[in-house]
Design a protein around this motif. Structure first.
Motif, PDB file in Angstrom:
ATOM      1  N   CYS A  31       5.182   8.014 -12.696  1.00 50.40           N
ATOM      2  CA  CYS A  31       4.330   6.886 -12.304  1.00 50.40           C
ATOM      3  C   CYS A  31       5.151   5.598 -12.176  1.00 50.40           C
ATOM      4  O   CYS A  31       4.988   4.839 -11.218  1.00 50.40           O
ATOM      5  N   HIS A  32       6.035   5.361 -13.123  1.00 58.29           N
ATOM      6  CA  HIS A  32       6.848   4.141 -13.096  1.00 58.29           C
ATOM      7  C   HIS A  32       7.765   4.104 -11.872  1.00 58.29           C
ATOM      8  O   HIS A  32       7.890   3.069 -11.216  1.00 58.29           O
ATOM      9  N   ILE A  33       8.398   5.223 -11.556  1.00 60.13           N
ATOM     10  CA  ILE A  33       9.315   5.248 -10.415  1.00 60.13           C
ATOM     11  C   ILE A  33       8.560   4.983  -9.111  1.00 60.13           C
ATOM     12  O   ILE A  33       9.024   4.237  -8.258  1.00 60.13           O
ATOM     13  N   VAL A  34       7.384   5.582  -8.972  1.00 59.83           N
ATOM     14  CA  VAL A  34       6.621   5.431  -7.734  1.00 59.83           C
ATOM     15  C   VAL A  34       5.981   4.055  -7.622  1.00 59.83           C
ATOM     16  O   VAL A  34       6.047   3.415  -6.572  1.00 59.83           O
ATOM     17  N   THR A  35       5.392   3.579  -8.717  1.00 59.06           N
ATOM     18  CA  THR A  35       4.604   2.337  -8.638  1.00 59.06           C
ATOM     19  C   THR A  35       5.377   1.099  -9.047  1.00 59.06           C
ATOM     20  O   THR A  35       5.016  -0.007  -8.651  1.00 59.06           O
ATOM     21  N   GLY A  36       6.392   1.271  -9.884  1.00 59.50           N
ATOM     22  CA  GLY A  36       7.110   0.112 -10.420  1.00 59.50           C
ATOM     23  C   GLY A  36       6.359  -0.551 -11.565  1.00 59.50           C
ATOM     24  O   GLY A  36       6.806  -1.564 -12.087  1.00 59.50           O
ATOM     25  N   ILE A  37       5.243   0.022 -11.966  1.00 65.82           N
ATOM     26  CA  ILE A  37       4.422  -0.548 -13.042  1.00 65.82           C
ATOM     27  C   ILE A  37       4.720   0.197 -14.327  1.00 65.82           C
ATOM     28  O   ILE A  37       4.551   1.414 -14.410  1.00 65.82           O
ATOM     29  N   ASP A  38       5.150  -0.528 -15.355  1.00 66.77           N
ATOM     30  CA  ASP A  38       5.498   0.101 -16.625  1.00 66.77           C
ATOM     31  C   ASP A  38       4.650  -0.416 -17.781  1.00 66.77           C
ATOM     32  O   ASP A  38       4.487   0.258 -18.778  1.00 66.77           O
ATOM     33  N   ASP A  39       4.096  -1.600 -17.637  1.00 73.29           N
ATOM     34  CA  ASP A  39       3.429  -2.246 -18.767  1.00 73.29           C
ATOM     35  C   ASP A  39       1.914  -2.043 -18.816  1.00 73.29           C
ATOM     36  O   ASP A  39       1.264  -2.413 -19.775  1.00 73.29           O
ATOM     37  N   ASP A  40       1.328  -1.439 -17.784  1.00 74.53           N
ATOM     38  CA  ASP A  40      -0.121  -1.240 -17.728  1.00 74.53           C
ATOM     39  C   ASP A  40      -0.410   0.176 -17.231  1.00 74.53           C
ATOM     40  O   ASP A  40      -0.568   0.410 -16.030  1.00 74.53           O
ATOM     41  N   PRO A  41      -0.507   1.147 -18.163  1.00 74.14           N
ATOM     42  CA  PRO A  41      -0.679   2.549 -17.759  1.00 74.14           C
ATOM     43  C   PRO A  41      -1.920   2.797 -16.893  1.00 74.14           C
ATOM     44  O   PRO A  41      -1.880   3.610 -15.970  1.00 74.14           O
ATOM     45  N   ASP A  42      -3.016   2.102 -17.168  1.00 74.61           N
ATOM     46  CA  ASP A  42      -4.231   2.309 -16.393  1.00 74.61           C
ATOM     47  C   ASP A  42      -4.047   1.833 -14.950  1.00 74.61           C
ATOM     48  O   ASP A  42      -4.431   2.524 -13.998  1.00 74.61           O
ATOM     49  N   ARG A  43      -3.448   0.671 -14.788  1.00 80.15           N
ATOM     50  CA  ARG A  43      -3.171   0.149 -13.445  1.00 80.15           C
ATOM     51  C   ARG A  43      -2.176   1.041 -12.702  1.00 80.15           C
ATOM     52  O   ARG A  43      -2.330   1.317 -11.512  1.00 80.15           O
ATOM     53  N   ALA A  44      -1.168   1.545 -13.423  1.00 78.81           N
ATOM     54  CA  ALA A  44      -0.172   2.438 -12.814  1.00 78.81           C
ATOM     55  C   ALA A  44      -0.846   3.731 -12.348  1.00 78.81           C
ATOM     56  O   ALA A  44      -0.564   4.208 -11.244  1.00 78.81           O
ATOM     57  N   ARG A  45      -1.742   4.292 -13.148  1.00 78.38           N
ATOM     58  CA  ARG A  45      -2.450   5.523 -12.779  1.00 78.38           C
ATOM     59  C   ARG A  45      -3.302   5.300 -11.533  1.00 78.38           C
ATOM     60  O   ARG A  45      -3.260   6.091 -10.593  1.00 78.38           O
ATOM     61  N   LYS A  46      -4.057   4.201 -11.519  1.00 75.79           N
ATOM     62  CA  LYS A  46      -4.911   3.902 -10.360  1.00 75.79           C
ATOM     63  C   LYS A  46      -4.071   3.668  -9.105  1.00 75.79           C
ATOM     64  O   LYS A  46      -4.424   4.125  -8.013  1.00 75.79           O
ATOM     65  N   THR A  47      -2.955   2.973  -9.269  1.00 75.73           N
ATOM     66  CA  THR A  47      -2.071   2.722  -8.129  1.00 75.73           C
ATOM     67  C   THR A  47      -1.496   4.029  -7.600  1.00 75.73           C
ATOM     68  O   THR A  47      -1.474   4.266  -6.387  1.00 75.73           O
ATOM     69  N   LEU A  48      -1.045   4.900  -8.509  1.00 73.12           N
ATOM     70  CA  LEU A  48      -0.500   6.193  -8.095  1.00 73.12           C
ATOM     71  C   LEU A  48      -1.564   7.019  -7.374  1.00 73.12           C
ATOM     72  O   LEU A  48      -1.286   7.621  -6.330  1.00 73.12           O
ATOM     73  N   ASN A  49      -2.772   7.032  -7.894  1.00 75.91           N
ATOM     74  CA  ASN A  49      -3.856   7.780  -7.240  1.00 75.91           C
ATOM     75  C   ASN A  49      -4.088   7.276  -5.818  1.00 75.91           C
ATOM     76  O   ASN A  49      -4.306   8.062  -4.895  1.00 75.91           O
ATOM     77  N   GLY A  50      -4.038   5.970  -5.633  1.00 81.11           N
ATOM     78  CA  GLY A  50      -4.203   5.391  -4.302  1.00 81.11           C
ATOM     79  C   GLY A  50      -3.073   5.776  -3.364  1.00 81.11           C
ATOM     80  O   GLY A  50      -3.304   6.062  -2.176  1.00 81.11           O
ATOM     81  N   ILE A  51      -1.863   5.811  -3.883  1.00 77.71           N
ATOM     82  CA  ILE A  51      -0.698   6.189  -3.066  1.00 77.71           C
ATOM     83  C   ILE A  51      -0.795   7.659  -2.667  1.00 77.71           C
ATOM     84  O   ILE A  51      -0.527   8.020  -1.513  1.00 77.71           O
ATOM     85  N   VAL A  52      -1.201   8.505  -3.619  1.00 74.43           N
ATOM     86  CA  VAL A  52      -1.378   9.932  -3.325  1.00 74.43           C
ATOM     87  C   VAL A  52      -2.439  10.100  -2.234  1.00 74.43           C
ATOM     88  O   VAL A  52      -2.256  10.863  -1.284  1.00 74.43           O
ATOM     89  N   PHE A  53      -3.531   9.371  -2.368  1.00 77.61           N
ATOM     90  CA  PHE A  53      -4.613   9.438  -1.380  1.00 77.61           C
ATOM     91  C   PHE A  53      -4.102   9.068   0.014  1.00 77.61           C
ATOM     92  O   PHE A  53      -4.369   9.775   0.995  1.00 77.61           O
TER      93      PHE A  53
END
Length: 176
Positions: A31-53
């Motif tokens: 998740c961190h490599i794809v989104t660049g988000i490390d400090d907010d796991p919930d935001r990183a998960r939602k961002t990754l889901n959007g990218i996958v979509f």
């Protein structure tokens, strides 16, 4: 069609690179490599889901499996040249261990055909991709030299040359 968008390319690259690693990435690293988000796991998960979509919309829903811990390419639907090259490198190393030099040489030649001298993961310059790229290039380089040396020791200079020529073409700035 080219994949546009840094995060879409990062997701595609991470799914490919993850298949080439001895130890797969865990969800947080992925998740961190794809989104660049490390400090907010919930935001990183939602961002990754959007990218996958978005990537599924571009490539087709069936191309990405989300049944495991991290998204994965469905290799029954797509063929990835660097993964094919990686498989041939692995097979070449296995053939070398079993002392089958000609089979090892053939597998390496197939790997070089798939790479076509292209840089792995073009356009992805994060440290993760640089490390995967260095490992891939280092492994193929070391194997080319090792198999060639064995062929020379066996006095099979023609087969050694057949391997070294495309190896040099793929890595023209490599002095060794």
């Amino acid at each position: 069609a080219p994949v546009r968008g840094a995060r879409l390319r990062a997701l595609l690259g991470v799914m490919v690179a993850d298949r080439m690693m001895e130890e797969r990435l865990d969800y947080r690293e992925f998740c961190h490599i794809v989104t660049g988000i490390d400090d907010d796991p919930d935001r990183a998960r939602k961002t990754l889901n959007g990218i996958v979509f978005r990537l599924r919309e571009m490539l087709g829903h069936e191309v990405i499996n989300t049944d495991s811990e991290t998204p994965e390419l469905n290799l029954e639907c797509v063929e990835v040249d660097i993964l094919k090259a990686y498989q041939h490198i692995q097979q070449s190393a296995a053939e070398l261990r079993s002392e089958s030099l000609i089979r090892s040489q053939r597998e390496l030649l197939k790997a070089l055909e798939y790479t076509c001298g292209e840089v792995p993961f073009p356009g992805l310059y994060e440290p993760f991709f640089e490390a995967v790229r260095d490992d891939f290039e280092g492994n193929i380089r070391a194997l080319i030299l090792k198999v060639s040396r064995h062929l020379v020791n066996e006095r099979d200079l023609r087969s050694a040359e057949e391997l070294l020529r495309p190896g040099f073409s793929a890595m023209p700035h490599d002095e060794e």
